[in-house]
Design a protein around this motif. Structure first.
Motif, PDB file in Angstrom:
ATOM      1  N   ALA A   9       0.756 -17.586 -12.027  1.00  0.00           N
ATOM      2  CA  ALA A   9       0.283 -16.348 -11.391  1.00  0.00           C
ATOM      3  C   ALA A   9       1.422 -15.337 -11.246  1.00  0.00           C
ATOM      4  N   VAL A  10       2.661 -15.833 -11.322  1.00  0.00           N
ATOM      5  CA  VAL A  10       3.805 -14.942 -11.086  1.00  0.00           C
ATOM      6  C   VAL A  10       4.023 -14.082 -12.327  1.00  0.00           C
ATOM      7  N   PRO A  11       3.913 -12.767 -12.181  1.00  0.00           N
ATOM      8  CA  PRO A  11       4.025 -11.905 -13.358  1.00  0.00           C
ATOM      9  C   PRO A  11       5.382 -12.029 -14.044  1.00  0.00           C
ATOM     10  N   VAL A  12       5.353 -11.935 -15.375  1.00  0.00           N
ATOM     11  CA  VAL A  12       6.595 -11.893 -16.146  1.00  0.00           C
ATOM     12  C   VAL A  12       7.369 -10.659 -15.649  1.00  0.00           C
ATOM     13  N   GLY A  13       8.645 -10.834 -15.389  1.00  0.00           N
ATOM     14  CA  GLY A  13       9.429  -9.701 -14.878  1.00  0.00           C
ATOM     15  C   GLY A  13       9.829  -9.900 -13.432  1.00  0.00           C
ATOM     16  N   ALA A  14       9.199 -10.875 -12.770  1.00  0.00           N
ATOM     17  CA  ALA A  14       9.589 -11.194 -11.390  1.00  0.00           C
ATOM     18  C   ALA A  14      10.062 -12.646 -11.368  1.00  0.00           C
TER      19      ALA A  14
END
Ligand code: UD1
Length: 340
Positions: free
Chosen positions: A40-45
């Protein structure tokens, strides 16, 4: 100017992470993955797997990443679970919020956004409900959030900290681009259950009470699209960064829909009917919950873009279809049949 997002692997936190990244902001996620999902954690974070109450870890993250704001989503959110396990709920929600605030104030991170709930108002609030309504939580869940609000306000008064508390009404829907949505298999909120029933993942939906003192006898709620809610968090952050005062704000659209109206919207979105059963009311459910939503619009630079029940339901349905996939739906269906 990095934002630390606790619970960023969860439903609402992952939407806020997307909203921040879309504005070119830096975000890091701290989540223990007890209910959240890594994907669920967006790419980039970057994802740091850990505990929000781990003071040494939080201090290190604030220093290493230049964290100036914390958005605190990590919590236990299921009301019946909080009644079964009040101490676990107070430990996870209230105590850990205090510990997180201790690290935030020690490190001098100046801004804090806190996820609170309409459950702080209890069972019979005036409707629409303003922020000044009596605070009478009817569950340990609501009480744990209200106590955290108080701790936050006391900490802000004593330290160089400003905050926005957002009291969510009923959050639903999914990212319009289908990058994230509700991933909890055991989610118990109406729109998720209704869309899963429409997709044949369950044997239908129970209406919990048809004799309530409401226009059609079923419960009325103020459903807010999760992406609009995420944008409200970004607006709250920008309010603080522009020097705005601390504030406690309802998050809703200020209008309500009944369970029957939600079911009709799901039928429209799915293009077919699904089984619905009428059952007795659920003990401890408010009959009507609608935000007085004037304060948030007056305080923040926030204009909802998805204030439409059909859109909320269509996005929720599309997400369920997309996320679970046909094979998984078949597996759940078979397992349910085998369980009788
Ligand atoms: C929700 C939140 C709660 C939050 C509160 C804020 C969830 C699971 N719960 O509770 O954490 O504190 O808003 O006010 O998101 N219903 C049915 N059949 C079902 C399930 C629900 O008829 O199978 C009805 C309920 O009786 C209610 C309405 O649908 O009238 C919404 O219920 P639900 O989605 O569970 O949310 P809340 O109970 O409002």
């Amino acid at each position: 100017m990095t934002v630390l997002i606790t619970g960023g692997a969860g439903y609402i936190g992952s939407h806020m992470t997307l909203a921040l990244l879309a504005r070119g902001r830096r975000a890091i996620v701290l989540d223990d993955l007890s209910t959240g999902s890594r994907d669920a954690v967006p790419v980039g974070a970057p994802l740091i797997v850990g505990d929000v109450a781990d003071e040494a870890l939080v201090l290190r993250l604030i220093a290493e990443h230049g964290v100036t704001a914390i958005a605190h989503f990590a919590a236990r959110i299921v009301v019946p679970d909080s009644i079964r396990d009040p101490l676990g709920t107070y430990m996870a929600n209230t105590m850990k919020t205090a510990q997180l605030l201790r690290a935030a104030t020690a490190a001098g991170a100046p801004h804090f956004i806190f996820s609170s709930t309409a459950a702080v108002y209890g069972l019979l609030p005036p409707t629409p409900t303003p922020e000044t309504a009596p605070l009478e939580p009817a569950s340990p869940y609501g009480a744990s959030k209200l106590m955290s609000e108080r701790i936050l306000s006391d900490a802000a008064a004593a330290h160089r900290l400003r905050y926005v508390v957002l009291r969510y009404f009923n959050v639903a829907g999914a990212d319009p681009q289908m990058r994230t949505g509700q991933r909890a298999a055991g989610a118990s909120n109406l729109i998720t259950l209704a869309t899963r029933a429409a997709l044949g993942m369950t044997d239908g939906l129970d209406i919990l009470g048809t004799d309530l003192p409401t226009p059609d006898g079923t419960g009325v709620r103020d459903y807010i699209h999760v992406s609009d809610l995420a944008d409200a968090h970004v607006a709250a952050l920008e309010h603080l960064e522009a020097g705005g005062d601390s504030a406690t704000l309802n998050c809703g659209y200020g209008r309500g829909f009944s369970v029957r109206e939600v079911i009709d919207a799901v039928r429209r979105a799915a293009g077919h009917d699904f089984p619905v059963r009428e059952k007795p009311r659920r003990e401890g459910d408010p009959f009507i919950s609608i935000a007085d939503a004037r304060a948030i619009r007056a305080t923040l630079d926030w204009t909802p873009k998805l204030d439409d029940l059909d859109v909320i339901v269509a996005h929720a349905l599309e997400w369920e279809r997309h996320y679970w996939g046909a094979e998984e739906r078949k597996r759940l269906w078979t397992a349910r049949r085998a369980a009788g």
